[in-house]
Structure formats: C-alpha cells, structure tokens
Design a protein around this motif. Sequence first.
Motif, mmCIF file in Angstrom:
data_model
loop_
_atom_site.group_PDB
_atom_site.id
_atom_site.type_symbol
_atom_site.label_atom_id
_atom_site.label_comp_id
_atom_site.label_asym_id
_atom_site.label_seq_id
_atom_site.Cartn_x
_atom_site.Cartn_y
_atom_site.Cartn_z
ATOM 1 N N VAL A 40 13.963 10.426 38.207
ATOM 2 C CA VAL A 40 14.124 11.877 38.118
ATOM 3 C C VAL A 40 14.195 12.269 36.649
ATOM 4 O O VAL A 40 14.512 11.441 35.788
ATOM 5 N N ASP A 41 13.914 13.542 36.388
ATOM 6 C CA ASP A 41 14.005 14.039 35.016
ATOM 7 C C ASP A 41 15.407 14.604 34.761
ATOM 8 O O ASP A 41 16.283 14.502 35.618
ATOM 9 N N ALA A 42 15.612 15.197 33.597
ATOM 10 C CA ALA A 42 16.925 15.718 33.223
ATOM 11 C C ALA A 42 17.361 16.883 34.104
ATOM 12 O O ALA A 42 18.548 17.199 34.168
ATOM 13 N N ALA A 43 16.424 17.523 34.782
ATOM 14 C CA ALA A 43 16.757 18.614 35.701
ATOM 15 C C ALA A 43 16.865 18.099 37.140
ATOM 16 O O ALA A 43 16.869 18.882 38.079
ATOM 17 N N TRP A 44 16.932 16.781 37.295
ATOM 18 C CA TRP A 44 17.084 16.106 38.581
ATOM 19 C C TRP A 44 15.891 16.332 39.508
ATOM 20 O O TRP A 44 16.005 16.226 40.715
ATOM 21 N N LEU A 67 10.315 12.283 39.713
ATOM 22 C CA LEU A 67 9.140 11.853 38.955
ATOM 23 C C LEU A 67 8.360 10.813 39.763
ATOM 24 O O LEU A 67 7.579 10.065 39.213
ATOM 25 N N LEU A 68 8.617 10.773 41.038
ATOM 26 C CA LEU A 68 8.026 9.808 41.964
ATOM 27 C C LEU A 68 7.086 10.522 42.914
ATOM 28 O O LEU A 68 7.114 11.747 43.023
ATOM 29 N N MET A 115 8.169 8.237 47.950
ATOM 30 C CA MET A 115 9.191 7.469 47.245
ATOM 31 C C MET A 115 10.401 8.350 46.907
ATOM 32 O O MET A 115 11.543 7.896 46.953
ATOM 33 N N ALA A 116 10.172 9.614 46.604
ATOM 34 C CA ALA A 116 11.274 10.546 46.352
ATOM 35 C C ALA A 116 12.116 10.725 47.614
ATOM 36 O O ALA A 116 13.343 10.835 47.542
ATOM 37 N N ALA A 117 11.459 10.740 48.766
ATOM 38 C CA ALA A 117 12.191 10.868 50.029
ATOM 39 C C ALA A 117 13.080 9.646 50.268
ATOM 40 O O ALA A 117 14.207 9.783 50.773
#
Length: 136
Positions: free
Chosen positions: A69-73, A76-77, A81-83
Amino acid sequence: MAGNKVYVQGNYVDVHDNEVVNLSIDKVGMLRVDEAKVADVPETADVPAELDTPRAHELWQKAMAQGWVDAAWQPLLSRPMAALLADRMAEVLGVSAKWKVFEQLWRRKNMRNDYNTALSQQQCDDYMKKIKRIIS
C-alpha cells in the motif's frame, strides 16, 4: 478519467473506476514529490473507524514496508491480491464487515469477487503465506 487516481506497478495500471488498462512504456519521466507535502496517513474522515486504530496503524506500516500500500493506504497490488490483504487485515483486526470497510477505504466495489478470483490464481498460496507471516 478526470478525477480518478491511477496507480502503476510494472505494466499493470489500476484505474480507480474499475477499469484495467495494460500499456507499454518506452520512455519514463520522473516527477519529484516534495516529501513534506505527502501525508503519512490518509485523512481520518476517509478512513473507517475499524481501520484507524493503533493496531491497524501497525499493520498499515507493515503493509507499506512491503510495498503493498502507499502512504494513503491505497493498494499497490492487483485487485485480487489487494483483496487477500484486506481479508487478512480484517481477520487480524476483528473486522466483521470486511468488504464494506475496505471497499469504502479503497473506493472499490465487488471485493468479494476479487477475493474469489485470487483464490483461483496460482500464486495465491505463496502470497497468502507471506501475508500471514507479515500481517499478524
């Protein structure tokens, strides 16, 4: 596409209107971002309460360190994969309405379908093991 956020990782582009675009880049330019202007965490108003706890902040830091994830949560997947990441974080944090909470934060729909897609992918087992080892 005005107003939508675009995240690029390799040749995968996630356009946050539920569209996926693949492209090839011959030349790459870099934009320098003033780090003083980049927040470490997103605006509290945008974050569901279940994901804005001290324990959740610990997990977000671990996910950022892995480049998930980036700094804002924001992820980035890939969507599947994010799920998987959302599922694990919800499990560790005890979030019962996990899809609703993460769909709100990530401005996505149908994350349950993304999760089911992930389970059918070949790299799923390895990725799930890594997530469980890091997000604990």
